[in-house]
Design a protein around this motif. Structure first.
Motif, PDB file in Angstrom:
ATOM      1  N   ASN A  23       0.830  -1.202   0.000  1.00 46.11           N
ATOM      2  CA  ASN A  23       0.000   0.000   0.000  1.00 46.11           C
ATOM      3  C   ASN A  23       0.862   1.248   0.000  1.00 46.11           C
ATOM      4  OD1 ASN A  23      -0.521   1.946   2.066  1.00 46.11           O
ATOM      5  ND2 ASN A  23      -1.538   0.420   3.330  1.00 46.11           N
ATOM      6  N   PRO A  24       0.467   2.254  -0.794  1.00 39.97           N
ATOM      7  CA  PRO A  24       1.345   3.400  -1.060  1.00 39.97           C
ATOM      8  C   PRO A  24       1.798   4.123   0.199  1.00 39.97           C
ATOM      9  CG  PRO A  24      -0.746   3.592  -2.264  1.00 39.97           C
ATOM     10  CD  PRO A  24      -0.799   2.318  -1.523  1.00 39.97           C
ATOM     11  N   TRP A  25       0.940   4.157   1.215  1.00 43.75           N
ATOM     12  CA  TRP A  25       1.349   4.849   2.433  1.00 43.75           C
ATOM     13  C   TRP A  25       2.502   4.127   3.097  1.00 43.75           C
ATOM     14  CZ3 TRP A  25       0.159   9.508   2.417  1.00 43.75           C
ATOM     15  CH2 TRP A  25      -1.062   9.940   1.865  1.00 43.75           C
ATOM     16  N   LYS A  26       2.431   2.795   3.089  1.00 44.77           N
ATOM     17  CA  LYS A  26       3.531   2.020   3.666  1.00 44.77           C
ATOM     18  C   LYS A  26       4.808   2.267   2.878  1.00 44.77           C
ATOM     19  CE  LYS A  26       1.541  -1.977   5.991  1.00 44.77           C
ATOM     20  NZ  LYS A  26       1.117  -3.357   5.747  1.00 44.77           N
ATOM     21  N   ALA A  27       4.660   2.315   1.552  1.00 49.99           N
ATOM     22  CA  ALA A  27       5.830   2.542   0.714  1.00 49.99           C
ATOM     23  C   ALA A  27       6.474   3.882   1.058  1.00 49.99           C
ATOM     24  CB  ALA A  27       5.437   2.503  -0.759  1.00 49.99           C
ATOM     25  N   TRP A  28       5.639   4.908   1.245  1.00 50.40           N
ATOM     26  CA  TRP A  28       6.203   6.210   1.615  1.00 50.40           C
ATOM     27  C   TRP A  28       6.794   6.156   3.007  1.00 50.40           C
ATOM     28  CZ3 TRP A  28       7.783   9.537  -1.621  1.00 50.40           C
ATOM     29  CH2 TRP A  28       7.178   9.608  -2.879  1.00 50.40           C
ATOM     30  N   GLY A  29       6.197   5.352   3.873  1.00 48.44           N
ATOM     31  CA  GLY A  29       6.763   5.163   5.212  1.00 48.44           C
ATOM     32  C   GLY A  29       8.170   4.603   5.122  1.00 48.44           C
ATOM     33  N   ILE A  30       8.335   3.585   4.265  1.00 53.25           N
ATOM     34  CA  ILE A  30       9.658   2.977   4.114  1.00 53.25           C
ATOM     35  C   ILE A  30      10.652   4.008   3.605  1.00 53.25           C
ATOM     36  CG2 ILE A  30      10.980   1.302   2.767  1.00 53.25           C
ATOM     37  CD1 ILE A  30       8.594  -0.569   2.947  1.00 53.25           C
ATOM     38  N   ARG A  31      10.214   4.827   2.639  1.00 54.10           N
ATOM     39  CA  ARG A  31      11.116   5.859   2.116  1.00 54.10           C
ATOM     40  C   ARG A  31      11.486   6.856   3.208  1.00 54.10           C
ATOM     41  NH1 ARG A  31       7.247   5.731  -2.458  1.00 54.10           N
ATOM     42  NH2 ARG A  31       8.150   4.295  -3.973  1.00 54.10           N
ATOM     43  N   PHE A 358      14.341  -1.144  -2.885  1.00 51.79           N
ATOM     44  CA  PHE A 358      14.501  -2.592  -2.751  1.00 51.79           C
ATOM     45  C   PHE A 358      13.546  -3.128  -1.691  1.00 51.79           C
ATOM     46  CE2 PHE A 358      16.363  -6.080  -0.352  1.00 51.79           C
ATOM     47  CZ  PHE A 358      16.552  -7.026  -1.347  1.00 51.79           C
ATOM     48  N   PHE A 359      13.455  -2.416  -0.572  1.00 46.57           N
ATOM     49  CA  PHE A 359      12.601  -2.908   0.514  1.00 46.57           C
ATOM     50  C   PHE A 359      11.120  -2.720   0.180  1.00 46.57           C
ATOM     51  CE2 PHE A 359      16.655  -2.213   2.454  1.00 46.57           C
ATOM     52  CZ  PHE A 359      16.811  -3.369   3.190  1.00 46.57           C
ATOM     53  N   ILE A 360      10.850  -1.830  -0.767  1.00 45.25           N
ATOM     54  CA  ILE A 360       9.462  -1.672  -1.177  1.00 45.25           C
ATOM     55  C   ILE A 360       9.060  -2.811  -2.111  1.00 45.25           C
ATOM     56  CG2 ILE A 360       7.943  -0.185  -2.571  1.00 45.25           C
ATOM     57  CD1 ILE A 360       9.530   2.182  -1.282  1.00 45.25           C
ATOM     58  N   ASN A 361      10.003  -3.267  -2.923  1.00 48.45           N
ATOM     59  CA  ASN A 361       9.684  -4.324  -3.885  1.00 48.45           C
ATOM     60  C   ASN A 361       9.925  -5.730  -3.359  1.00 48.45           C
ATOM     61  OD1 ASN A 361       8.796  -2.751  -6.098  1.00 48.45           O
ATOM     62  ND2 ASN A 361      10.911  -2.103  -6.401  1.00 48.45           N
ATOM     63  N   TYR A 362      10.755  -5.856  -2.344  1.00 52.77           N
ATOM     64  CA  TYR A 362      11.055  -7.177  -1.815  1.00 52.77           C
ATOM     65  C   TYR A 362      10.913  -7.157  -0.314  1.00 52.77           C
ATOM     66  CZ  TYR A 362      13.091  -7.912  -6.373  1.00 52.77           C
ATOM     67  OH  TYR A 362      13.267  -8.013  -7.723  1.00 52.77           O
ATOM     68  N   ARG A 363      10.659  -8.338   0.230  1.00 53.69           N
ATOM     69  CA  ARG A 363      10.716  -8.369   1.692  1.00 53.69           C
ATOM     70  C   ARG A 363      11.695  -9.443   2.097  1.00 53.69           C
ATOM     71  NH1 ARG A 363       6.660 -12.277   3.729  1.00 53.69           N
ATOM     72  NH2 ARG A 363       6.178 -13.279   1.766  1.00 53.69           N
ATOM     73  N   LEU A 364      12.258  -9.247   3.272  1.00 57.56           N
ATOM     74  CA  LEU A 364      13.237 -10.194   3.773  1.00 57.56           C
ATOM     75  C   LEU A 364      12.553 -11.089   4.793  1.00 57.56           C
ATOM     76  CD1 LEU A 364      16.221  -7.765   4.320  1.00 57.56           C
ATOM     77  CD2 LEU A 364      15.708  -9.179   2.349  1.00 57.56           C
ATOM     78  N   ILE A 365      12.875 -12.366   4.718  1.00 65.16           N
ATOM     79  CA  ILE A 365      12.317 -13.295   5.691  1.00 65.16           C
ATOM     80  C   ILE A 365      13.485 -13.895   6.454  1.00 65.16           C
ATOM     81  CG2 ILE A 365      10.909 -15.347   6.011  1.00 65.16           C
ATOM     82  CD1 ILE A 365       9.856 -14.751   3.140  1.00 65.16           C
ATOM     83  N   PHE A 366      13.516 -13.620   7.738  1.00 68.53           N
ATOM     84  CA  PHE A 366      14.584 -14.180   8.533  1.00 68.53           C
ATOM     85  C   PHE A 366      14.165 -15.534   9.070  1.00 68.53           C
ATOM     86  CE2 PHE A 366      15.434  -9.710   8.467  1.00 68.53           C
ATOM     87  CZ  PHE A 366      16.804  -9.678   8.287  1.00 68.53           C
ATOM     88  N   ARG A 367      15.162 -16.348   9.406  1.00 71.26           N
ATOM     89  CA  ARG A 367      14.855 -17.662   9.973  1.00 71.26           C
ATOM     90  C   ARG A 367      14.119 -17.459  11.284  1.00 71.26           C
ATOM     91  NH1 ARG A 367      19.803 -21.001   9.887  1.00 71.26           N
ATOM     92  NH2 ARG A 367      20.569 -19.703  11.563  1.00 71.26           N
ATOM     93  N   LYS A 368      13.050 -18.201  11.416  1.00 70.57           N
ATOM     94  CA  LYS A 368      12.294 -18.073  12.655  1.00 70.57           C
ATOM     95  C   LYS A 368      13.061 -18.746  13.771  1.00 70.57           C
ATOM     96  CE  LYS A 368       8.045 -18.326  10.137  1.00 70.57           C
ATOM     97  NZ  LYS A 368       7.803 -19.507   9.328  1.00 70.57           N
ATOM     98  N   LYS A 369      12.888 -18.212  14.954  1.00 67.51           N
ATOM     99  CA  LYS A 369      13.525 -18.848  16.105  1.00 67.51           C
ATOM    100  C   LYS A 369      12.830 -20.173  16.391  1.00 67.51           C
ATOM    101  CE  LYS A 369      15.999 -15.271  18.288  1.00 67.51           C
ATOM    102  NZ  LYS A 369      15.330 -13.972  18.250  1.00 67.51           N
ATOM    103  N   ASP A 370      13.626 -21.147  16.856  1.00 67.31           N
ATOM    104  CA  ASP A 370      13.055 -22.473  17.105  1.00 67.31           C
ATOM    105  C   ASP A 370      11.953 -22.426  18.159  1.00 67.31           C
ATOM    106  OD1 ASP A 370      14.583 -23.556  15.241  1.00 67.31           O
ATOM    107  OD2 ASP A 370      16.177 -24.230  16.579  1.00 67.31           O
TER     108      ASP A 370
END
Lengths: 374, 526
Positions: A23-31, A358-370
């Protein structure tokens, strides 16, 4: 099969996944966050190297761009000129025609404007001369844009290289005219054209000397911005540009004359860049030199892309870039830092803003904690 | 006999943004068995297999190899687990020989001379009955040879588990049978084979067990011997469906579009369509069968005015259209829609909204300088409602829609303009059963309105029941135009490979195939 494989039960630490429709507001938030991060890193950098108070440095940046009424208006005028070039490049880039010849198109627009000022400035009434200058500068810029487009349409040459090479021709052409119009003799520069009569200068609006010379350039570009916004978004031409940019096959399939559209768009693109040259010469610098384009033809590419060809967004992007430029030179003089230090800050901020895409077009997924899984 | 488990999936889940591609999938792949993975388009078959081959990583769930838990993080991991994937689109280097392609990229493990590699390739070919020449360059190979090479490639690298993604999509009937023989040989050799498909007859013919997915969810696994086409369809679609394609009888009209002695060159300058004669009447569906890439695309482009023709005539209701611009041809009421492999290449602008795509052919109407998006939006809404397009809004970019919905948008737009000739190539390409039937209905609806339809298709079963007549192309030549009711899949298959040529055998002095008796073209003008 092998035992080594079966022990690999861990998920990769970091994964990258494409995301769409943020959503555009989130994108502007990231910027926004990116900008804040950049400012923090700059502060750290400034403090580590110079032990200056980063807040002081930032305030002198602001002072450099907006410190006085005059500075505000100079910043606005420079923003307007950069924006004008970006407005010119936007239709070409939206069509996926890589016009990196903005530099040359500005220069030829500037040359014709200077010629009108020198030869006609004191002969014709100002209003007539301005009309002639606008027409001449936009035509020459358009010609500079049309030549690569013609070759592309006819022989499918590479427009990137072609427009780039046109820049060098324009630079040499400018150098030739500078030596021809040299004033005073031997200075190897043109100097201010018609300093006494102000023949061919864009008229000042209003009586406040801090403001009046800058009003007209800013106003012209604002009008152009509105026109370009609706041209790209609502006009039939704009529609054709987006179809050709998206899929040339589809454009042909719909019965569009792709070559005609490419030529027409490059005429407009070059024409507006030529007008940027006119504003620069007749409205701001009142002289011509090989430096008048000053890399704007390239910087404007960043402006157009970052704004995703939205003319209104381009206003803010070009303002940010000009702000950084003005701020950077102010820091250099205020705190005795050399230009490179402020260039580094400018670089950091630009890097963060660009990287935020980059963060607007992709998201990072970190390994979940066990623990979470259990 | 119980076979040992090769790969087992437990509750594997994968999401892309808000889209759940796979939800709690359980799968058991066993050695010495052929497993079919059946599902409609967008049901998550390919996603699932991409997780096995290390291209995607699951969000949740466990994967076991030989009953030991494993994690497949990259294609290399999959390779180490002896999983070999044969993709729908071949991953071969055209200018390399078969051997060079086989050893490509994997030489790090052990050095082997090309000669030795070629010898091993021959060995594998002998073992399974492949027909591959190790020294042949890939660009000289037919589609089926390329596919065989892909299989040889994974076997060469010791794959025990083979995954084939829609392997028969590009093959003729005869080639498919050859492939199935090879797959059976591999089953005998104890390999685990997974075949992804949405063709029911193939599932029944080749597999031992069938696992069914629907909208990303795991529905169940059945023994093939207990399944029928109807039962599988119900599991796949989730409701009872009728498998009959209607062929409404419509009174034949005069020929709408007549093609005479048409020759067209392809992009490389070779003859793609060679002296072709045919005609389409109003109220008739003429099917075009042929192996992929034997002139279908060039024919479509020529009729739409997008490609220069080398010779011949294209007559629309008595008027020659061969020198007209695409726009003039559109204005005559000839609509062309071509669904290329990527489904988006021609006819749609993928990054633009549905609304913008609606007005593609009509945007220039009227004197206004501005485009009329309001009308486009209304049309978009109408098509979304009428054809059941699944989309968040009319402003969603077309590339974000799933394949079936993209095709509905494209066909919907073509039909709303009220054409009298519809050229449609692969309109159901990659579509699931439900969407396909919807497309057939749309075409039949148009046929009843006396529209002439040229249907370029892939699935012979569909063409046999949908089309009135079928024209078979082989290397740009017409092998014959047959009545769909009087022919068989076998005959069509043989014509597609050029083994039968009815055009030559049936041509007589007074009647040439592909030329209408009541033609608009005066005999005297020839």
């Amino acid at each position: 099969m092998s035992a080594a494989v079966t022990t690999k039960t861990k998920e990769p630490f970091l994964r990258i996944a494409k995301r769409e429709g943020l959503n555009p507001w989130k994108a502007w938030g990231i910027r926004g966050i990116a900008l804040i991060c950049a400012l923090l890193l700059c502060a750290l950098f400034v403090f580590a190297l110079t032990k200056l108070n980063p807040l002081d440095v930032y305030s002198s940046m602001a002072k450099g761009a907006f410190g006085t009424t005059r500075r505000i208006w100079i910043t606005l005028q420079d923003t307007a000129i950069l924006l004008c070039v970006a407005l010119g490049l936007a239709p070409a880039f939206k069509m996926k025609f890589w016009n990196i010849g903005g530099e040359g198109q500005i220069l030829v627009g500037g040359i014709t404007t200077a010629a009108c000022m020198i030869y006609l400035g004191d002969l014709l009434p100002l209003w007539l001369n301005i009309i002639i200058m606008v027409v001449a500068s936009s035509l020459s810029g358009a010609l500079w844009g049309l030549i690569p487009a013609l070759f592309k349409a006819k022989w499918n040459t590479n427009e990137t290289l072609f427009t780039l090479m046109m820049n060098y021709i324009a630079i040499q052409l400018t150098a030739f005219f500078v030596s021809k119009w040299e004033n005073p003799f031997g200075s190897n520069s043109v100097g201010i054209i018609n300093p006494d009569t102000k023949g061919g200068w864009l008229p000042e609006i209003g009586s406040n000397r801090m403001v009046s010379p800058y009003v007209l350039p800013v106003a012209i570009v604002l009008i152009l911005t509105v026109c370009m916004f609706f041209y790209l978004r609502n006009s039939k031409h704009g529609y054709e540009i987006s179809i050709v940019g998206d899929s040339e096959n589809t454009a042909r399939y719909a019965g569009m004359n792709v070559k005609k559209i490419v030529l027409r768009t490059m005429l407009i693109s070059g024409g507006i860049c030529g007008i940027a040259g006119f504003i620069n010469v007749a409205g701001a610098s009142h002289t011509i030199s090989t430096n008048i384009a000053g890399g704007r033809g390239f910087t404007a590419i960043i402006v157009a892309w970052l704004a995703k060809f939205n003319a209104f967004v381009m206003i803010f992007v070009s303002l940010l870039l000009i702000f950084l430029e003005k701020g950077a030179s102010q820091i250099a003089s205020d705190h005795g830092l050399n230009n490179e230090a402020s260039e580094i800050m400018k670089g950091i901020i630009l890097f963060f803003v660009l990287a935020s895409e980059f963060f607007i077009n992709y998201r990072l997924i970190f390994r979940k904690k066990d623990k979470k899984e259990a | 006999m119980e076979h040992s488990s090769a790969i087992r999936l437990e509750n594997v889940t994968k999401t892309f943004g808000s889209v759940v591609a796979n939800k709690d999938i359980c799968l058991d792949i066993r050695y010495g068995e052929i497993l079919s993975l059946l599902g409609e388009n967008g049901s998550g078959k390919t996603t699932l297999m991409n997780m096995l081959s290390g291209i995607y990583f699951p969000d949740a769930g466990k994967i076991y190899a030989k009953d030991k838990e494993v994690s497949i993080r990259s294609p290399k991991d999959a390779y180490d687990l002896n999983i070999g994937m044969i993709h729908q689109h071949f991953k071969l280097v055209d200018i390399f020989t078969a051997t060079e392609n086989v050893v490509l990229g994997r030489s790090a493990k052990k050095k082997e001379s090309l000669k030795a590699a070629a010898a091993r390739i021959r060995e594998i070919c002998d073992q399974y009955g492949f027909d591959v020449d190790p020294d042949q360059k890939v660009y000289n190979m037919s589609v089926s040879q390329k596919q065989t090479l892909e299989i040889v490639k994974v076997l060469y690298h010791g794959a025990e588990i083979l995954i084939l993604d829609e392997p028969t999509a590009v093959l003729t009937l005869q080639e498919t049978e050859k492939l199935f023989k090879v797959l059976r040989n591999m089953r005998e050799a104890g390999k685990a084979v997974v075949i992804i498909t949405h063709k029911l007859n193939e599932v029944l013919e080749i597999s031992d067990r069938v696992s069914i997915l629907r909208r990303g969810e795991y529905i169940g696994t059945v023994e093939t011997k207990d399944a029928t086409e109807l039962s599988l369809t119900e599991m796949m679609v989730g409701k009872k469906v009728s498998l009959d394609i209607a062929r409404p009888q419509v009174e034949k009209k005069k020929p709408l579009l007549e093609i005479r002695d048409l020759s067209i060159k392809n992009d490389e300058g070779h003859i793609a369509i060679d002296n072709v004669n045919f005609y389409i009447r109003g109220g008739e569906i003429l099917g075009v069968a042929g192996i992929a890439g034997c002139g279908q695309k060039e024919l479509c482009e020529a009729i739409a005015g997008l490609r220069k023709i080398e010779g011949g005539k294209m007559i629309h209701q008595g008027e020659d259209i061969s020198t007209m611009t695409p726009k003039q041809i559109l204005a005559k009421g000839i609509s062309m829609s071509f669904i290329p492999e990527d489904r988006l290449g021609m006819g749609l602008a993928p990054s633009l909204s549905i609304t913008d795509n609606m007005i593609l052919k009509t945007y220039s109407e009227g004197k206004s300088f501005f485009v009329d998006r309001k009308r486009g939006r209304q049309e978009a809404e109408k098509i979304i409602n009428d054809l059941g397009v699944v989309t968040p809004s009319t402003e969603t970019p077309v590339r974000r829609l799933s394949g079936g919905n993209v095709q509905k948008v494209l066909l919907g737009r073509e039909i709303k303009s009220g054409p009298n000739v519809i050229i449609t190539a692969y309109p159901v390409r990659g579509l699931d059963i439900n969407s396909s039937y919807l497309i057939y209905d749309i075409l039949n609806e148009q046929k009843k309105k006396d529209v002439g339809i040229l249907f370029i298709g892939e699935d012979l079963d569909v063409m046999l029941s949908l089309c009135d007549k079928i024209m078979v192309l082989c290397h740009g030549k017409v092998m014959g135009i047959v009545n769909a009711e009087n022919t068989s899949k076998e005959e069509l298959g043989l014509m597609m490979t050029g083994a039968i040529n009815l055009t030559e055998s049936r041509a007589t002095e007074d009647k040439k195939p592909g030329i209408a008796k009541d033609s608009y073209i005066e005999e005297g003008t020839k």
